[in-house]
Design an enzyme around this catalytic site. Structure first.
Site, PDB file in Angstrom:
ATOM      1  CE1 TYR A  31       2.359   1.583   0.442  1.00 30.08           C
ATOM      2  CE2 TYR A  31       4.589   2.354   0.023  1.00 30.08           C
ATOM      3  CZ  TYR A  31       3.658   1.329   0.047  1.00 30.08           C
ATOM      4  OH  TYR A  31       4.030   0.065  -0.332  1.00 30.08           O
TER       5      TYR A  31
ATOM      6  CB  THR B 157      -6.097  -0.404   2.394  1.00 25.05           C
ATOM      7  OG1 THR B 157      -7.202   0.236   1.794  1.00 25.05           O
ATOM      8  CG2 THR B 157      -5.965  -1.821   1.879  1.00 25.05           C
TER       9      THR B 157
END
Ligand code: UDP
Length: 342
Positions: free
Chosen positions: A149, A95
């Site tokens: 992340y 994403t």
């Protein structure tokens, strides 16, 4: 201005949308409602200049279409929250990298100003404090899921600056430091909503590890102020800028403050990190921003300190108060595209 906010139904995005509408801009939100919610933007639907599309930021024709309608893009859509990152690492990386690729590619053809949301996570285990934008970044091993992340956000930063350098796409990269405010869900593990909810419910406050790790917390209204000031300042283009608050607090102190301010009798319970996130976890022992660059570019001065942040959040979560936003009925369902458009 007409402003596209990807991830605009999320916590920071919904506050930004509100501020833009209040000052007379038009706002177009794209959000897949994975962590954002209709409730966050329920009050915005009354504004004539507001429109909302449910869809993914990786859906390129949709992004292209929305971008045609806008002058500026705030790209906030991302997988966020340590819990989500640990539980869904593939989704997180895909994403964060895929969405930013689409947004920048589409903006580049149209020369739209793009603000790319990054994170203080990219400083990782840096040891020079406070963290300055030009510091070297110290990330952990790829076997430690959490760093996926930071790495995905760092790729976003590299890509944004590469578009600026190679194609003169105006971009601003912002690194958020632990933003707090109403509508931040405790569901994704963020510490302040979690502690406040626990204290109000009379449950133990779960301090991870020793509680000696530190963070600095920023009021969402200050973050919105900074974002609006940055897009008005041409010297911000092509820059990476911290958005945070310079005050630092340990998580143990934070728990004690929440208990004192709620008048709760909850005890503190220390939980080893591996019990919460498994063996494969690393936390940062310290995180505090240097906000000199933001100050220099915009005159920014954070207006809400931690005491007041906690008081406001406690008010927000207090059970006797009515909820801030009512649940929004989904008004228009387009059956063939599975997009809801308002
Ligand atoms: N934390 C905690 N108890 C909680 C949630 C978080 O002690 O219920 C700790 C967490 O381990 C970290 C800090 O609080 O050291 C901030 O966590 P958060 O997830 O809010 O943001 P991070 O800075 O880790 O991205």
């Amino acid at each position: 201005m007409r402003v596209l906010i990807t991830g605009g139904a999320g916590f920071i995005g919904s506050h930004l949308a509100e501020a833009l509408l209040e000052r007379g801009d038009e706002v177009v939100i794209l959000d897949d409602l994975s962590t954002g919610s209709l409730q966050n933007i329920a009050d915005l639907t009354m504004w004539p200049g507001f429109s909302f599309t449910i869809g993914s930021v990786t859906h390129e024709p949709l992004v292209a279409d929305l971008m045609d309608q806008c002058d500026v893009v705030f790209h906030l859509a991302a997988a966020v929250g340590v819990r989500l990152v640990m539980n869904a690492p593939v989704h997180t990386i895909e994403t964060n990298v895929g969405g930013t690729e689409v947004v920048l590619r589409q903006a580049a053809g149209r020369k739209k100003l793009v603000v790319v949301a990054s994170t203080s996570e990219v400083y990782g285990k840096g040891t020079v404090f406070p963290f300055r934008e030009d510091a070297d970044l110290v990330l952990g091993q790829p076997t430690k899921t959490r760093w996926g992340y930071a790495t995905s956000k760092l790729i976003d930063e590299f890509l944004a600056l590469a578009y600026w350098q190679e194609q003169q796409l105006p971009v601003i990269v912002v690194r958020f430091f632990n933003t707090v405010g109403p509508r931040q869900s405790e569901r994704y593990g963020m510490v302040i909503p979690n502690f406040v909810r626990q204290a109000l419910a009379g449950e133990s406050l779960t301090v991870h590890g020793t509680g000696l790790q530190t963070r600095s917390f920023t009021w969402v209204g200050d973050v919105v102020w900074a974002l609006l000031a940055l897009i008005a300042e041409p010297r911000s283009i092509g820059q990476v800028v911290n958005i945070g608050h310079g005050a630092e607090v340990s998580i143990r102190q934070l728990a004690e403050m929440v208990i004192a301010k709620t008048g709760s009798t909850s005890p503190i319970r220390y939980v080893p990190h591996h019990e919460v996130f498994g063996q494969n976890f690393e936390d940062m022992s310290r995180r505090v921003p240097d906000i000199g660059k933001l100050q220099q570019l915009t005159g920014y001065k954070p207006r809400v300190d931690l005491d007041e942040i906690l008081e406001r959040i406690i008010d927000y979560w207090s059970p006797e108060l009515p909820p801030l936003a009512s649940t929004l009925e989904v008004p228009f369902l387009h059956p063939s595209t599975d997009l809801y458009v308002h």
